[in-house]
Design a protein around this motif. Structure first.
Motif, PDB file in Angstrom:
ATOM      1  N   PRO A   4       0.821  -1.198   0.000  1.00 54.69           N
ATOM      2  CA  PRO A   4       0.000   0.000   0.000  1.00 54.69           C
ATOM      3  C   PRO A   4       0.865   1.262   0.000  1.00 54.69           C
ATOM      4  CG  PRO A   4      -0.810  -1.572   1.614  1.00 54.69           C
ATOM      5  CD  PRO A   4       0.491  -2.092   1.119  1.00 54.69           C
ATOM      6  N   TRP A  10      -4.044   5.056  -7.728  1.00 56.82           N
ATOM      7  CA  TRP A  10      -4.416   3.657  -7.943  1.00 56.82           C
ATOM      8  C   TRP A  10      -4.917   3.426  -9.362  1.00 56.82           C
ATOM      9  CZ3 TRP A  10      -7.677   1.533  -3.218  1.00 56.82           C
ATOM     10  CH2 TRP A  10      -6.907   1.635  -2.053  1.00 56.82           C
ATOM     11  N   VAL A  12      -7.394   0.415 -10.553  1.00 59.02           N
ATOM     12  CA  VAL A  12      -8.206  -0.662  -9.988  1.00 59.02           C
ATOM     13  C   VAL A  12      -8.686  -1.572 -11.106  1.00 59.02           C
ATOM     14  CG1 VAL A  12     -10.314  -1.225  -8.730  1.00 59.02           C
ATOM     15  CG2 VAL A  12      -8.909   0.727  -8.012  1.00 59.02           C
ATOM     16  N   GLU A  23      -3.411  -8.475 -14.652  1.00 53.69           N
ATOM     17  CA  GLU A  23      -2.298  -8.156 -13.759  1.00 53.69           C
ATOM     18  C   GLU A  23      -0.983  -8.149 -14.534  1.00 53.69           C
ATOM     19  OE1 GLU A  23      -2.158  -9.551  -9.614  1.00 53.69           O
ATOM     20  OE2 GLU A  23      -3.876 -10.803 -10.174  1.00 53.69           O
ATOM     21  N   ASP A  34      -0.282   2.338  -8.175  1.00 53.36           N
ATOM     22  CA  ASP A  34      -0.536   1.222  -7.254  1.00 53.36           C
ATOM     23  C   ASP A  34      -1.675   0.402  -7.862  1.00 53.36           C
ATOM     24  OD1 ASP A  34      -0.866  -0.453  -5.118  1.00 53.36           O
ATOM     25  OD2 ASP A  34      -0.983   1.133  -3.616  1.00 53.36           O
ATOM     26  N   ARG A  36      -4.456  -2.334  -7.903  1.00 51.12           N
ATOM     27  CA  ARG A  36      -5.327  -3.046  -6.982  1.00 51.12           C
ATOM     28  C   ARG A  36      -6.295  -3.922  -7.773  1.00 51.12           C
ATOM     29  NH1 ARG A  36      -4.732  -1.315  -1.604  1.00 51.12           N
ATOM     30  NH2 ARG A  36      -2.794  -0.125  -1.576  1.00 51.12           N
ATOM     31  N   THR A  44     -15.170  -4.428  -5.906  1.00 48.23           N
ATOM     32  CA  THR A  44     -14.586  -3.222  -6.499  1.00 48.23           C
ATOM     33  C   THR A  44     -15.123  -1.972  -5.822  1.00 48.23           C
ATOM     34  OG1 THR A  44     -14.363  -4.338  -8.640  1.00 48.23           O
ATOM     35  CG2 THR A  44     -14.290  -1.934  -8.649  1.00 48.23           C
ATOM     36  N   LEU A  47     -13.488  -1.501  -2.540  1.00 47.70           N
ATOM     37  CA  LEU A  47     -12.119  -1.025  -2.729  1.00 47.70           C
ATOM     38  C   LEU A  47     -12.106   0.477  -3.023  1.00 47.70           C
ATOM     39  CD1 LEU A  47      -9.217  -2.120  -2.790  1.00 47.70           C
ATOM     40  CD2 LEU A  47      -9.524  -2.555  -5.236  1.00 47.70           C
ATOM     41  N   ALA A  51     -10.537   3.598  -0.926  1.00 49.28           N
ATOM     42  CA  ALA A  51      -9.630   4.592  -1.516  1.00 49.28           C
ATOM     43  C   ALA A  51     -10.086   6.001  -1.178  1.00 49.28           C
ATOM     44  CB  ALA A  51      -9.565   4.403  -3.029  1.00 49.28           C
ATOM     45  N   HIS A  56      -6.849   8.224  -1.160  1.00 47.70           N
ATOM     46  CA  HIS A  56      -6.093   7.767  -2.325  1.00 47.70           C
ATOM     47  C   HIS A  56      -6.795   8.228  -3.611  1.00 47.70           C
ATOM     48  CE1 HIS A  56      -3.578   5.082   0.122  1.00 47.70           C
ATOM     49  NE2 HIS A  56      -4.693   4.766   0.766  1.00 47.70           N
TER      50      HIS A  56
END
Length: 556
Positions: A4, A10, A12, A23, A34, A36, A44, A47, A51, A56
């Motif tokens: 993190p 991010w 996502v 990925e 970053d 995720r 999602t 997440l 954030a 974030h």
């Protein structure tokens, strides 16, 4: 995939079935983002809420086209409500790309997401990553504070001039930062400054800081002034205005061997340059911001030899006689040219309410003022106008503001705005359209805080608290500086070709299609009477005028 980090924005990935593929593909972005991963629509959403709670930034949302717990359209709608500034991609695995395309492609037209892409099938799928980097670049230029700046403005208290300078720099594609003089960076910049502390003080990388009193000062520091041209030199073509028409004329003129100079009163791109996203311009399926379109065209013209001077309004044009060149006069110097293209576009009409005019730059803006959108998070904004520029501004502002109201005098938007924008606005919960309304008053302490809107049907007036008022009020050519010999219509737009009265035709023949009543002086784009007032149309006229210039120069 990564530890993190509170610093990196991010990306996502919602990847229920093919997390391994996504990925792997997004591994190339690990240095700057970053990454995720979530496995469902609800995961999602959780997440994204985390954030937002943790402060974030989410730059990009990427989802597979099939989710185990929701439809993509509905999921995207919910996710946008959590992180409205993130760019959004739907990617379909090759096994069912064709099956999903019919249902998912229409979502692009209403702005549900920014791209619908085929999931990469192997290494170095640069078509896929071109779309990703374009969207990340768009996010970075409009949402995130720049990591690397091209200019810095030192001032203890940001004021109207500082806001104007930052807007100019944004439109020129130059990331900037405001620096307090008491900060470490401020002290470093001021250590190399030898002069009175008249703020703001402007510093461009590689140049010593200087105090500036206008946007023109900044423009001349960066791009020079027309007086820098050798006074003995006569150029083939001078283009007045660097909107889409002027930029196209510059590209085609210089690429075909004409020595070409462009003089622009404001930033490159004109009104089109303020558009946050133009989605119906040929060849850009994911859209392109007006700033990026303008800067690409400028770079293209420079590659062929065009010289640009910005920040210098033309004060007069003196037509040449007896074979002498035309003279274009500015406060920064004169340019002598064998041919002239007038492509100065149009200005937004002024609202004319003194209390609001005093707040221009402090919550009140003429045009889209993309750079001001970041300041509106959690506040309400009003866009006045019913054209495409107003629609584009509202959609961009909706990424930041709590609410956006489009205020129009007409009963609806259908007569003045493109259908794709109307549909995208209709899908966006943050935006509402208020018909038959007019701003009649407003004010605030140093910044805009409220406006009064009159219902044109009932006459009732309502006071509203707003932090941003964006005025896109239609077109005025602003051609009072042109000589009387150049014929204009009753609204001030320049007449060309057969629209010019017959008694002004030279030798009994009509001027060329885009030629004015003065031989060797042409007009293209929005400034021309009868033009379409669209970016593509203006670009087409700018390109079309160059053969006419060649023909004139060949016969002179």
């Amino acid at each position: 995939m990564t530890d993190p980090s509170p610093r990196l924005p991010w990306i996502v990935l919602c990847a229920p079935e093919h997390a391994d593929v996504l990925e792997s593909e997004f591994g190339r972005y690990l240095r700057d983002y970053d990454i995720r991963v979530a496995r469902s629509g609800e995961e999602t959403a959780e997440l994204l809420r985390a954030a937002r709670t943790g402060g974030h930034q989410v730059a990009l949302l990427v989802t597979e086209s099939r989710l185990p717990d929701d439809q993509v359209h509905m999921a995207m709608h919910a996710w946008r409500g959590i992180v409205p500034t993130a760019r959004r991609i739907v990617t379909a695995h090759w096994d069912h790309f064709m099956d999903d395309a019919a249902a998912l492609r229409p979502g692009l037209a209403t702005g549900k997401y920014d791209a619908f892409l085929l999931m990469p099938r192997g290494a170095r799928d640069e078509e896929f990553h071109t779309a990703v980097t374009e969207l990340l670049s768009d996010w970075g230029s409009t949402v995130a504070a720049p990591e690397v700046v091209a200019a810095e403005i030192v001032t203890p208290t940001p004021d109207t001039l500082t806001a104007q300078v930052r807007d100019f720099l944004d439109r020129m594609g130059m990331p900037s930062a405001v620096v307090h003089p008491d900060s470490q960076r401020g002290a470093e910049l001021l250590a190399s400054y030898d002069g009175p502390r008249d703020y703001p003080i402007f510093s461009r990388i590689g140049r010593p800081p200087l105090a500036v009193s206008s946007v023109r000062d900044v423009a001349s520091l960066i791009y020079g002034r027309p007086a820098d041209i050798d006074v003995e030199r006569v150029v083939d073509l001078v283009v007045l205005g660097a909107g889409p028409a002027g930029l196209a004329a510059a590209v085609y003129g210089s690429s075909e061997g004409l020595s070409t100079v462009v003089i622009e009163a404001d930033a490159i791109g004109g009104q089109a340059g303020t558009s946050s996203m133009i989605r119906n311009y040929l060849g850009f399926p994911r859209g392109i911001s007006g700033m990026r379109l303008a800067q690409r065209a400028r770079n293209q013209a420079i590659r062929f030899g065009t010289q640009f001077f910005t920040g210098w309004p033309v004060t007069s044009v003196e037509p040449g006689a007896d074979g002498k060149p035309h003279v274009v006069r500015t406060e920064g110097g004169d340019v002598h040219a064998r041919a002239v293209v007038i492509s100065t576009g149009v200005d937004y009409r002024r609202l004319g309410i003194p209390a609001l005019e005093d707040l221009v730059g402090n919550g009140v803006h003429y045009g889209a003022a993309v750079s001001a959108a970041r300041e509106l998070e959690g506040y309400d904004a009003v866009v006045v106008g019913g054209g495409n520029s107003a629609g584009q501004a509202a959609i961009h502002l909706a990424r930041f503001a709590r609410s956006v109201t489009i205020l129009v005098r007409r009963p609806d938007l259908s007569a003045t705005m493109s259908d794709y924008l109307i549909r995208e606005i209709g899908y966006n919960d943050v935006i509402r359209v208020q018909p038959c309304g007019q701003v009649v008053d407003g004010g605030g302490d140093e910044r805009l805080q409220w406006i009064t809107v009159r219902d044109l049907n009932t006459g009732e007036e309502t006071r509203r608290e707003v932090a941003g008022l964006f005025l896109l009020l239609g077109a005025e050519p602003g051609c009072g500086w042109l000589p009387e010999a150049i014929c204009r219509d009753d609204r001030g737009f320049v007449l060309t070709g057969r629209d010019i009265p017959k008694h002004l035709w030279v030798g009994g023949s009509p001027p060329a299609n885009l030629e004015t009543s003065v031989p060797g002086i042409f007009a293209a784009g929005d400034v021309r009477g009868g033009s379409m007032k669209r970016v593509a149309a203006a670009s087409g006229e700018g390109a079309s005028v160059v053969p006419l210039v060649h023909a004139y120069l060949g016969s002179a």
